[in-house]
Design a protein around this motif. Structure first.
Motif, PDB file in Angstrom:
ATOM      1  N   ASN A   1     -87.903  -8.119 -21.250  1.00 49.42           N
ATOM      2  CA  ASN A   1     -87.877  -6.662 -21.251  1.00 49.42           C
ATOM      3  C   ASN A   1     -89.107  -6.129 -21.993  1.00 49.42           C
ATOM      4  O   ASN A   1     -89.438  -6.616 -23.074  1.00 49.42           O
ATOM      5  CB  ASN A   1     -86.595  -6.172 -21.924  1.00 49.42           C
TER       6      ASN A   1
ATOM      7  N   ASN B   1     -89.590  -3.604 -23.715  1.00 52.21           N
ATOM      8  CA  ASN B   1     -89.309  -3.008 -25.022  1.00 52.21           C
ATOM      9  C   ASN B   1     -89.081  -4.037 -26.121  1.00 52.21           C
ATOM     10  O   ASN B   1     -88.857  -3.673 -27.271  1.00 52.21           O
ATOM     11  CB  ASN B   1     -88.106  -2.072 -24.920  1.00 52.21           C
TER      12      ASN B   1
ATOM     13  N   ASN C   1     -90.944  -2.256 -31.800  1.00 50.57           N
ATOM     14  CA  ASN C   1     -89.517  -1.939 -31.744  1.00 50.57           C
ATOM     15  C   ASN C   1     -88.667  -2.882 -32.594  1.00 50.57           C
ATOM     16  O   ASN C   1     -87.584  -2.513 -33.033  1.00 50.57           O
ATOM     17  CB  ASN C   1     -89.021  -1.969 -30.301  1.00 50.57           C
TER      18      ASN C   1
ATOM     19  N   TRP D   1     -82.698  -1.801 -31.595  1.00 52.69           N
ATOM     20  CA  TRP D   1     -83.752  -0.836 -31.299  1.00 52.69           C
ATOM     21  C   TRP D   1     -83.107   0.413 -30.728  1.00 52.69           C
ATOM     22  O   TRP D   1     -82.192   0.327 -29.904  1.00 52.69           O
ATOM     23  CB  TRP D   1     -84.748  -1.414 -30.297  1.00 52.69           C
TER      24      TRP D   1
ATOM     25  N   ASP E   1     -83.760   3.807 -28.581  1.00 49.93           N
ATOM     26  CA  ASP E   1     -84.724   4.404 -27.660  1.00 49.93           C
ATOM     27  C   ASP E   1     -84.837   5.911 -27.903  1.00 49.93           C
ATOM     28  O   ASP E   1     -84.176   6.465 -28.786  1.00 49.93           O
ATOM     29  CB  ASP E   1     -84.383   4.076 -26.197  1.00 49.93           C
TER      30      ASP E   1
END
Length: 144
Positions: free
Chosen positions: A21, A23, A28, A98, A100
């Motif tokens: 991913n 992210n 993060n 994390w 978002d």
């Protein structure tokens, strides 16, 4: 054993994954103070569960949830031989999170598909987790 090595997340996840991913990065998921490599334990959940139920189960076992760095290292050192052989083997590390832009909370999730491919996802903390997921944790300290 607590390690004092300098790990970079991008290096830990640079090889051996069919998918990662976008992210999952050091911005993060900053490097934690403690990265454990020994005394790990997989807890296989036998029913669908919430994230809070997972955290309660880990605590009841006298352990703490693994962080994303520990999950990546565990995959390198043990993933091929220790991951359960279900159709979709999944291991979650609730020790890293994390948030978002919408405020949704995400935790790292390692999945090995039946064809052997590993994928590093993020799972929604507020969502429900499927039966047979495993929780990676470390039994290196007593939790209060």
């Amino acid at each position: 054993m607590k390690t004092k090595q300098t790990y970079k997340l991008k290096d830990l996840i640079s090889k051996g994954y069919y998918y990662v991913n976008v992210n999952i990065n050091e911005e993060n998921f900053p490097k934690p103070k403690v990265i454990e490599t020994k005394k790990w334990k997989l807890i296989k959940m036998d029913k669908s569960f919430s994230s809070q139920e997972a955290l309660d189960k880990i605590k009841s076992e006298g352990c703490r949830p693994a962080n994303i760095y520990e999950l990546a290292l565990w995959k390198i050192e043990h993933g091929e031989k220790e991951m359960p052989e279900d159709v979709w083997s999944s291991v979650v590390a609730f020790g890293s999170e994390w948030k978002d832009a919408d405020g949704d909370r995400w935790v790292p999730l390692l999945i090995r598909y039946s064809d052997g491919d590993f994928r590093f996802f993020l799972g929604l903390f507020e969502g429900a987790w499927r039966v047979n997921y495993c929780l990676l944790c470390f039994c290196d300290k007593n939790l209060k």
